[in-house]
Design a protein around this motif. Structure first.
Motif, PDB file in Angstrom:
ATOM      1  N   ASP A  67       0.789  -1.193   0.016  1.00  0.00           N
ATOM      2  CA  ASP A  67       0.038  -0.127   0.080  1.00  0.00           C
ATOM      3  C   ASP A  67       0.967   1.408  -0.097  1.00  0.00           C
ATOM      4  O   ASP A  67       0.879   2.212   0.959  1.00  0.00           O
ATOM      5  N   HIS A  98       0.598   3.734  -2.220  1.00  0.00           N
ATOM      6  CA  HIS A  98      -0.426   5.048  -2.524  1.00  0.00           C
ATOM      7  C   HIS A  98       0.259   6.037  -3.027  1.00  0.00           C
ATOM      8  O   HIS A  98      -0.039   7.244  -2.509  1.00  0.00           O
ATOM      9  N   ASP A 142      -1.710  -1.732  -4.364  1.00  0.00           N
ATOM     10  CA  ASP A 142      -2.170  -0.115  -4.195  1.00  0.00           C
ATOM     11  C   ASP A 142      -0.767   0.357  -4.206  1.00  0.00           C
ATOM     12  O   ASP A 142      -0.196   1.144  -3.371  1.00  0.00           O
ATOM     13  N   HIS A 185      -6.600   0.277  -5.790  1.00  0.00           N
ATOM     14  CA  HIS A 185      -6.344   1.812  -6.309  1.00  0.00           C
ATOM     15  C   HIS A 185      -5.409   1.705  -7.568  1.00  0.00           C
ATOM     16  O   HIS A 185      -5.442   2.489  -8.285  1.00  0.00           O
ATOM     17  N   HIS A 218      -3.791  -8.828  -2.189  1.00  0.00           N
ATOM     18  CA  HIS A 218      -4.043  -7.419  -1.853  1.00  0.00           C
ATOM     19  C   HIS A 218      -5.161  -7.672  -0.736  1.00  0.00           C
ATOM     20  O   HIS A 218      -5.001  -6.877   0.499  1.00  0.00           O
ATOM     21  N   HIS A 226      -3.937  -1.199   5.826  1.00  0.00           N
ATOM     22  CA  HIS A 226      -3.471  -0.073   6.349  1.00  0.00           C
ATOM     23  C   HIS A 226      -2.918  -0.470   7.861  1.00  0.00           C
ATOM     24  O   HIS A 226      -3.054   0.760   8.682  1.00  0.00           O
TER      25      HIS A 226
HETATM   26 FE   LIG Z   1      -4.515   0.880   0.447  1.00  0.00          FE
END
Ligand SMILES: [Fe+2]
Length: 259
Positions: A8, A10, A49, A80, A152, A193
């Motif tokens: 993640d 991002h 992500d 994402h 994921h 997260h």
């Molecule tokens: Fe995420």
């Protein structure tokens, strides 16, 4: 045997923060820390992500930054990400016959199977019939060797209603499938997260914080501020003599005695 787990990221197009956090600085620091202290890891897996808005500039930035790592890096996608945009920046990334970003490889510790759980237009995860069949085939190819799954989306609840609503949709069918494979040692996932350990139907599962924003345990009490700013971590996983050990590395908070 040692490997690295990150999740993640991002990342957005360079130049602006996300949720007030500089995810690029975190990723740069994370990679430098791995290169300095864990260059002996056999490989690194980043479990989706990779970006926040699937911008080509974010994927290109990641490709350039990953060059610092001396070990192979296996990239997965999350809700994402966008498969085609990802693949434009990483044309050599793993991909199955139907275009899903998933693959498997054998190591001295067993077979690693990396699943694509992205469901188009949804934050929740999906394993369609094709991907279920693909997983069954890859598990069969492990024979009696240990199998290690990366995905994921979690296949189970983590007792945060906000996250539990967007776990893997087909969690019951997935549970039935893997119940037939007693060689699965561990499931690693992202999406939540947070640093989380779960024993799910007898299988050890771990998740890691994001390299950007984190999810508070009590999401309903945040009063319009949906994300927290806990420390970013990466995982160092050691597999030796039948034991799996997951260390959580606070790379931004190393003191003088770094090790
Ligand atoms: Fe995420």
């Amino acid at each position: 045997m040692k490997f690295i787990h990150i999740t993640d990221l991002h990342l957005i197009a360079p130049g602006s923060p996300l949720w007030g956090i500089d995810a690029h600085a975190n990723m740069t620091g994370c990679l430098a820390d791995i290169a300095r202290w864990h260059a002996d890891a056999e490989f690194c897996i980043i479990s989706g992500d990779l970006t926040d808005k699937a911008e080509p500039e974010a994927y290109d930035w990641l490709r350039r930054e990953l060059e610092i790592l001396p070990m192979p890096v296996h990239l997965m996608v999350g809700n994402h990400d966008h498969r085609q945009t990802f693949r434009a920046s990483f044309p050599g990334a793993m991909c199955d016959a139907q275009g899903f970003v998933q693959g498997a490889f054998d190591t001295s510790a067993g077979r690693f199977i990396l699943l694509d759980t992205v469901k188009s237009g949804s934050s929740a995860g999906e394993l369609c019939e094709h991907r279920m069949n693909w997983l069954t085939g890859e598990l069969s190819r492990a024979h009696d060797k240990p199998a290690w799954l990366f995905m994921h989306h979690p296949p189970c609840d983590v007792s945060i209603p906000y996250m539990d609503r967007i776990k893997l949709d087909e969690h019951e069918a997935f549970a039935e499938l893997i119940a037939n494979h007693s060689n699965i040692r561990h499931i690693f996932f992202g999406h939540v997260h947070r640093a989380v350990f779960v024993n799910w139907n007898g299988i050890a599962c771990t998740a890691l914080p994001s390299l950007c924003h984190q999810i508070p345990l009590n999401m309903e009490a945040t009063e319009g501020k949906p994300y927290s700013t806990g420390p970013a971590l990466y995982g160092v996983v050691l597999v030796n003599d039948g034991q799996t050990t997951v260390h959580f590395e606070h790379f931004n908070e190393r003191g003088p005695a770094a090790m």
